[in-house]
Design an enzyme around this catalytic site. Sequence first.
Site, mmCIF file in Angstrom:
data_model
loop_
_atom_site.group_PDB
_atom_site.id
_atom_site.type_symbol
_atom_site.label_atom_id
_atom_site.label_comp_id
_atom_site.label_asym_id
_atom_site.label_seq_id
_atom_site.Cartn_x
_atom_site.Cartn_y
_atom_site.Cartn_z
ATOM 1 N N HIS A 1 -11.666 -1.526 9.648
ATOM 2 C CA HIS A 1 -10.651 -2.304 10.356
ATOM 3 C C HIS A 1 -11.202 -2.811 11.690
ATOM 4 O O HIS A 1 -10.735 -3.828 12.214
ATOM 5 C CB HIS A 1 -9.398 -1.457 10.622
ATOM 6 N N ASP B 1 -10.608 -6.908 0.450
ATOM 7 C CA ASP B 1 -9.740 -6.240 1.411
ATOM 8 C C ASP B 1 -9.322 -7.317 2.430
ATOM 9 O O ASP B 1 -9.745 -8.473 2.357
ATOM 10 C CB ASP B 1 -10.480 -5.081 2.072
ATOM 11 N N ASP C 1 0.867 -1.186 0.000
ATOM 12 C CA ASP C 1 0.000 0.000 0.000
ATOM 13 C C ASP C 1 0.898 1.230 0.000
ATOM 14 O O ASP C 1 1.369 1.663 1.059
ATOM 15 C CB ASP C 1 -0.882 0.019 1.251
ATOM 16 N N ARG D 1 3.819 2.777 3.090
ATOM 17 C CA ARG D 1 4.581 1.770 3.842
ATOM 18 C C ARG D 1 6.084 1.950 3.681
ATOM 19 O O ARG D 1 6.853 1.554 4.548
ATOM 20 C CB ARG D 1 4.197 0.359 3.386
ATOM 21 N N ARG E 1 -7.202 10.728 1.932
ATOM 22 C CA ARG E 1 -6.754 9.653 1.041
ATOM 23 C C ARG E 1 -7.424 9.713 -0.332
ATOM 24 O O ARG E 1 -6.951 9.060 -1.258
ATOM 25 C CB ARG E 1 -7.030 8.289 1.679
ATOM 26 N N HIS F 1 -12.057 1.555 -3.053
ATOM 27 C CA HIS F 1 -12.543 0.309 -2.467
ATOM 28 C C HIS F 1 -13.951 0.095 -2.992
ATOM 29 O O HIS F 1 -14.880 0.731 -2.507
ATOM 30 C CB HIS F 1 -12.574 0.401 -0.952
#
Length: 325
Positions: free
Chosen positions: A182, A253, A73, A81, A139, A170
């Site tokens: 999450h 995901d 990502d 990352r 984002r 997404h």
Amino acid sequence: MNIEDLAGQRLMAGYDGTTLNDQLKEYIREYRVGGLIFFARNLIEPKQIEQLCRDSQAYAKDQGLPPLLIAVDQEGGPVARLKPPYTQFAGNPGIKSEEDAQEYARVMAKELLEAGFNMNMAPVMDVVPPDFDSIMIGRAFEGGPEEVARLGGYVIQYLQEYGILAVAKHFPGIGRTTLDSHLELPYSHTPRAQLEAEDLVPFQEAVKKQASGVMFSHILYTDLDPDWPASISPAIVSLLREDMGYTGIIMTDDLDMGAVAKQFPIETVIEQFMKSGSDLALICHPGPNIKTAFNIIRKGLESDPNLLAMGRASVQRMLAAKQGI
């Protein structure tokens, strides 16, 4: 491919470690995984990252497997990352033009390829409504559906021209979401007509630009499927595959996320993943879920001719994407 290879190729796994350790070897050797996804916990500095990717690919080849999808990502902004000395971008909000998108993709692709990655879990194609406290603020591209489609389409186009497989996310859109998947399962009651007029517009552009992958959200869209989150919903897979004409890799995901892990046992999730027609299941944390998923997929392929046919089609899509890596 034998049944074990067909089963494993539909898994993308995360692990703990910074080298090709015994855990990672097990995923490749025993569970025949089709892809790996690395996070900040795996990535220290350029030489180590290059060695990790190189060793992983070499081990997969030694085990008689096709090349691995090795993903990260690396959106820029809050989701990056790879830390300095890799270039740090502002993310989608910093991309205002085709020129911005091309420069982002050029530098990003160069650095990812040099590190050993072949897939970026980007760009985010979610549309954030005006004055809405979305989980995706920071984002998402700024602007309405057409502007998100335009800028996101350029990012997909140029990432892939420069050699990196792009993943639009997404699906079918989480810009209206305030709850973090999450942790919990969010619900969306947006009518299908509104989704088609707004949220799906950027994903139609992703289809047009032939994005290598589309990642599905863990949101339950009550007007599309009142029973299953998008990531394991046959109706929502059909929306993208049949209604919108997408021919690339459909992926979930992370199935370890609370939105699904707190709602359903992993056995149910994987069985539903297979029935949905999705291609690639992401399990981003080490633990028994990877072994469990492999065994359930293998048994499904062995026992159900329809699942076997769907599984072969999924792996063919993945092999097509791997042709150029």
